[in-house]
Design a protein around this motif. Structure first.
Motif, PDB file in Angstrom:
ATOM      1  N   LEU A  14      -9.248  -1.708   5.235  1.00  0.00           N
ATOM      2  CA  LEU A  14      -7.826  -1.915   5.537  1.00  0.00           C
ATOM      3  C   LEU A  14      -6.949  -1.285   4.448  1.00  0.00           C
ATOM      4  CD1 LEU A  14      -7.924  -5.600   6.817  1.00  0.00           C
ATOM      5  CD2 LEU A  14      -7.358  -3.569   8.167  1.00  0.00           C
ATOM      6  N   ILE A  15      -7.337  -1.469   3.190  1.00  0.00           N
ATOM      7  CA  ILE A  15      -6.592  -0.864   2.085  1.00  0.00           C
ATOM      8  C   ILE A  15      -6.601   0.660   2.230  1.00  0.00           C
ATOM      9  CG2 ILE A  15      -6.579  -0.455  -0.422  1.00  0.00           C
ATOM     10  CD1 ILE A  15      -5.544  -3.241   0.333  1.00  0.00           C
ATOM     11  N   ARG A  16      -7.754   1.220   2.558  1.00  0.00           N
ATOM     12  CA  ARG A  16      -7.866   2.674   2.742  1.00  0.00           C
ATOM     13  C   ARG A  16      -6.925   3.148   3.849  1.00  0.00           C
ATOM     14  NH1 ARG A  16     -13.292   3.670   4.381  1.00  0.00           N
ATOM     15  NH2 ARG A  16     -13.800   2.980   2.297  1.00  0.00           N
ATOM     16  N   ALA A  17      -6.878   2.416   4.953  1.00  0.00           N
ATOM     17  CA  ALA A  17      -5.998   2.794   6.064  1.00  0.00           C
ATOM     18  C   ALA A  17      -4.530   2.680   5.654  1.00  0.00           C
ATOM     19  CB  ALA A  17      -6.289   1.919   7.277  1.00  0.00           C
ATOM     20  N   ILE A  18      -4.186   1.610   4.968  1.00  0.00           N
ATOM     21  CA  ILE A  18      -2.799   1.412   4.542  1.00  0.00           C
ATOM     22  C   ILE A  18      -2.389   2.484   3.542  1.00  0.00           C
ATOM     23  CG2 ILE A  18      -1.259  -0.149   3.287  1.00  0.00           C
ATOM     24  CD1 ILE A  18      -2.947  -2.478   4.500  1.00  0.00           C
ATOM     25  N   SER A  19      -3.323   2.938   2.728  1.00  0.00           N
ATOM     26  CA  SER A  19      -2.994   3.944   1.707  1.00  0.00           C
ATOM     27  C   SER A  19      -2.461   5.235   2.326  1.00  0.00           C
ATOM     28  CB  SER A  19      -4.209   4.247   0.831  1.00  0.00           C
ATOM     29  OG  SER A  19      -5.160   5.035   1.511  1.00  0.00           O
ATOM     30  N   LEU A  20      -2.743   5.462   3.590  1.00  0.00           N
ATOM     31  CA  LEU A  20      -2.244   6.667   4.252  1.00  0.00           C
ATOM     32  C   LEU A  20      -0.725   6.648   4.397  1.00  0.00           C
ATOM     33  CD1 LEU A  20      -5.006   7.081   6.972  1.00  0.00           C
ATOM     34  CD2 LEU A  20      -4.766   8.314   4.794  1.00  0.00           C
ATOM     35  N   LEU A  21      -0.116   5.489   4.236  1.00  0.00           N
ATOM     36  CA  LEU A  21       1.341   5.392   4.264  1.00  0.00           C
ATOM     37  C   LEU A  21       1.971   5.896   2.968  1.00  0.00           C
ATOM     38  CD1 LEU A  21       1.715   1.820   5.805  1.00  0.00           C
ATOM     39  CD2 LEU A  21       2.133   4.004   6.959  1.00  0.00           C
ATOM     40  N   MET A  22       1.175   5.952   1.917  1.00  0.00           N
ATOM     41  CA  MET A  22       1.680   6.373   0.616  1.00  0.00           C
ATOM     42  C   MET A  22       1.765   7.891   0.537  1.00  0.00           C
ATOM     43  SD  MET A  22       2.244   3.657  -1.135  1.00  0.00           S
ATOM     44  CE  MET A  22       2.393   4.266  -2.807  1.00  0.00           C
ATOM     45  N   PRO A  23       2.791   8.393  -0.169  1.00  0.00           N
ATOM     46  CA  PRO A  23       2.846   9.847  -0.386  1.00  0.00           C
ATOM     47  C   PRO A  23       1.592  10.306  -1.128  1.00  0.00           C
ATOM     48  CG  PRO A  23       4.908   8.786  -1.023  1.00  0.00           C
ATOM     49  CD  PRO A  23       3.918   7.691  -0.736  1.00  0.00           C
ATOM     50  N   ARG A  31      -4.229   3.203  -4.240  1.00  0.00           N
ATOM     51  CA  ARG A  31      -5.434   2.689  -3.575  1.00  0.00           C
ATOM     52  C   ARG A  31      -6.400   2.067  -4.573  1.00  0.00           C
ATOM     53  NH1 ARG A  31      -9.469   6.446  -0.065  1.00  0.00           N
ATOM     54  NH2 ARG A  31     -11.206   5.013  -0.085  1.00  0.00           N
ATOM     55  N   ARG A  32      -6.615   2.709  -5.718  1.00  0.00           N
ATOM     56  CA  ARG A  32      -7.507   2.150  -6.745  1.00  0.00           C
ATOM     57  C   ARG A  32      -7.010   0.791  -7.227  1.00  0.00           C
ATOM     58  NH1 ARG A  32      -7.847   7.464  -8.709  1.00  0.00           N
ATOM     59  NH2 ARG A  32      -6.188   7.007 -10.206  1.00  0.00           N
ATOM     60  N   GLU A  33      -5.701   0.680  -7.430  1.00  0.00           N
ATOM     61  CA  GLU A  33      -5.133  -0.597  -7.877  1.00  0.00           C
ATOM     62  C   GLU A  33      -5.401  -1.710  -6.881  1.00  0.00           C
ATOM     63  OE1 GLU A  33      -1.055  -1.198  -9.241  1.00  0.00           O
ATOM     64  OE2 GLU A  33      -1.169   0.832 -10.068  1.00  0.00           O
ATOM     65  N   TRP A  34      -5.112  -1.431  -5.618  1.00  0.00           N
ATOM     66  CA  TRP A  34      -5.289  -2.473  -4.603  1.00  0.00           C
ATOM     67  C   TRP A  34      -6.766  -2.778  -4.350  1.00  0.00           C
ATOM     68  CZ3 TRP A  34      -2.304  -6.160  -2.900  1.00  0.00           C
ATOM     69  CH2 TRP A  34      -0.924  -6.043  -3.092  1.00  0.00           C
ATOM     70  N   GLU A  35      -7.622  -1.775  -4.378  1.00  0.00           N
ATOM     71  CA  GLU A  35      -9.058  -2.021  -4.225  1.00  0.00           C
ATOM     72  C   GLU A  35      -9.571  -2.891  -5.363  1.00  0.00           C
ATOM     73  OE1 GLU A  35     -10.651   1.936  -3.938  1.00  0.00           O
ATOM     74  OE2 GLU A  35     -10.525   1.934  -1.741  1.00  0.00           O
ATOM     75  N   ALA A  36      -9.118  -2.601  -6.587  1.00  0.00           N
ATOM     76  CA  ALA A  36      -9.536  -3.400  -7.737  1.00  0.00           C
ATOM     77  C   ALA A  36      -9.075  -4.847  -7.579  1.00  0.00           C
ATOM     78  CB  ALA A  36      -8.988  -2.804  -9.027  1.00  0.00           C
ATOM     79  N   GLU A  37      -7.864  -5.034  -7.085  1.00  0.00           N
ATOM     80  CA  GLU A  37      -7.331  -6.381  -6.844  1.00  0.00           C
ATOM     81  C   GLU A  37      -8.217  -7.158  -5.868  1.00  0.00           C
ATOM     82  OE1 GLU A  37      -4.446  -9.561  -6.309  1.00  0.00           O
ATOM     83  OE2 GLU A  37      -4.243  -7.892  -7.686  1.00  0.00           O
ATOM     84  N   ILE A  38      -8.556  -6.524  -4.762  1.00  0.00           N
ATOM     85  CA  ILE A  38      -9.352  -7.186  -3.717  1.00  0.00           C
ATOM     86  C   ILE A  38     -10.768  -7.460  -4.213  1.00  0.00           C
ATOM     87  CG2 ILE A  38     -10.337  -6.907  -1.401  1.00  0.00           C
ATOM     88  CD1 ILE A  38      -7.279  -7.517  -1.460  1.00  0.00           C
ATOM     89  N   VAL A  39     -11.408  -6.469  -4.807  1.00  0.00           N
ATOM     90  CA  VAL A  39     -12.794  -6.633  -5.283  1.00  0.00           C
ATOM     91  C   VAL A  39     -12.859  -7.701  -6.372  1.00  0.00           C
ATOM     92  CG1 VAL A  39     -14.688  -5.486  -6.512  1.00  0.00           C
ATOM     93  CG2 VAL A  39     -13.567  -4.349  -4.591  1.00  0.00           C
ATOM     94  N   LYS A  61      -4.157 -12.052   3.422  1.00  0.00           N
ATOM     95  CA  LYS A  61      -2.755 -12.124   3.006  1.00  0.00           C
ATOM     96  C   LYS A  61      -2.485 -11.146   1.866  1.00  0.00           C
ATOM     97  CE  LYS A  61      -1.970 -16.899   4.338  1.00  0.00           C
ATOM     98  NZ  LYS A  61      -1.730 -18.264   3.838  1.00  0.00           N
ATOM     99  N   ARG A  62      -3.448 -10.982   0.984  1.00  0.00           N
ATOM    100  CA  ARG A  62      -3.303 -10.008  -0.106  1.00  0.00           C
ATOM    101  C   ARG A  62      -3.256  -8.590   0.453  1.00  0.00           C
ATOM    102  NH1 ARG A  62      -4.280 -12.075  -5.358  1.00  0.00           N
ATOM    103  NH2 ARG A  62      -4.835 -14.268  -5.244  1.00  0.00           N
ATOM    104  N   VAL A  63      -4.064  -8.324   1.462  1.00  0.00           N
ATOM    105  CA  VAL A  63      -4.038  -7.013   2.108  1.00  0.00           C
ATOM    106  C   VAL A  63      -2.678  -6.807   2.786  1.00  0.00           C
ATOM    107  CG1 VAL A  63      -5.047  -5.602   3.941  1.00  0.00           C
ATOM    108  CG2 VAL A  63      -6.535  -6.842   2.373  1.00  0.00           C
ATOM    109  N   GLN A  64      -2.144  -7.867   3.374  1.00  0.00           N
ATOM    110  CA  GLN A  64      -0.811  -7.797   3.967  1.00  0.00           C
ATOM    111  C   GLN A  64       0.215  -7.454   2.877  1.00  0.00           C
ATOM    112  OE1 GLN A  64       0.677 -11.517   5.491  1.00  0.00           O
ATOM    113  NE2 GLN A  64       2.141 -10.503   6.829  1.00  0.00           N
ATOM    114  N   GLY A  65       0.015  -7.999   1.691  1.00  0.00           N
ATOM    115  CA  GLY A  65       0.877  -7.656   0.562  1.00  0.00           C
ATOM    116  C   GLY A  65       0.795  -6.178   0.227  1.00  0.00           C
ATOM    117  N   ALA A  66      -0.388  -5.597   0.357  1.00  0.00           N
ATOM    118  CA  ALA A  66      -0.554  -4.161   0.124  1.00  0.00           C
ATOM    119  C   ALA A  66       0.240  -3.368   1.149  1.00  0.00           C
ATOM    120  CB  ALA A  66      -2.032  -3.779   0.175  1.00  0.00           C
TER     121      ALA A  66
END
Length: 79
Positions: A14-23, A31-39, A61-66
């Motif tokens: 999900l984080i990987r998919a959401i990261s596509l919204l980022m420039p 993506r690394r920041e959010w993956e580290a948070e989740i892991v 909910k944390r992924v929703q925050g991402a």
């Protein structure tokens, strides 16, 4: 299965998919920041033996925050 290490694969996808919204130039760091948070959260819950349905919903909910973070970032860059 004994000895098998579970990982938060669904959340990371999900984080990987959401990261596509980022420039593009911000994407990999974001993506690394959010993956580290989740892991990190996943393994803490696992270590405390608190990885249950409630805590998995909390991870969602944390992924929703991402997602909200990515959308806000995107919106702020277009102004």
């Amino acid at each position: 299965m004994v000895g098998r290490i579970q990982t938060p694969v669904m959340y990371l996808r999900l984080i990987r998919a959401i990261s596509l919204l980022m420039p593009g130039r911000f994407r990999s760091e974001w993506r690394r920041e959010w993956e580290a948070e989740i892991v990190s959260r996943w393994f803490i819950l696992k270590e405390w033996e608190r990885l249950n349905t409630h805590s998995k919903l909390d991870l969602l909910k944390r992924v929703q925050g991402a997602l909200l973070d990515a959308l806000c970032f995107r919106q702020s860059r277009t102004r």
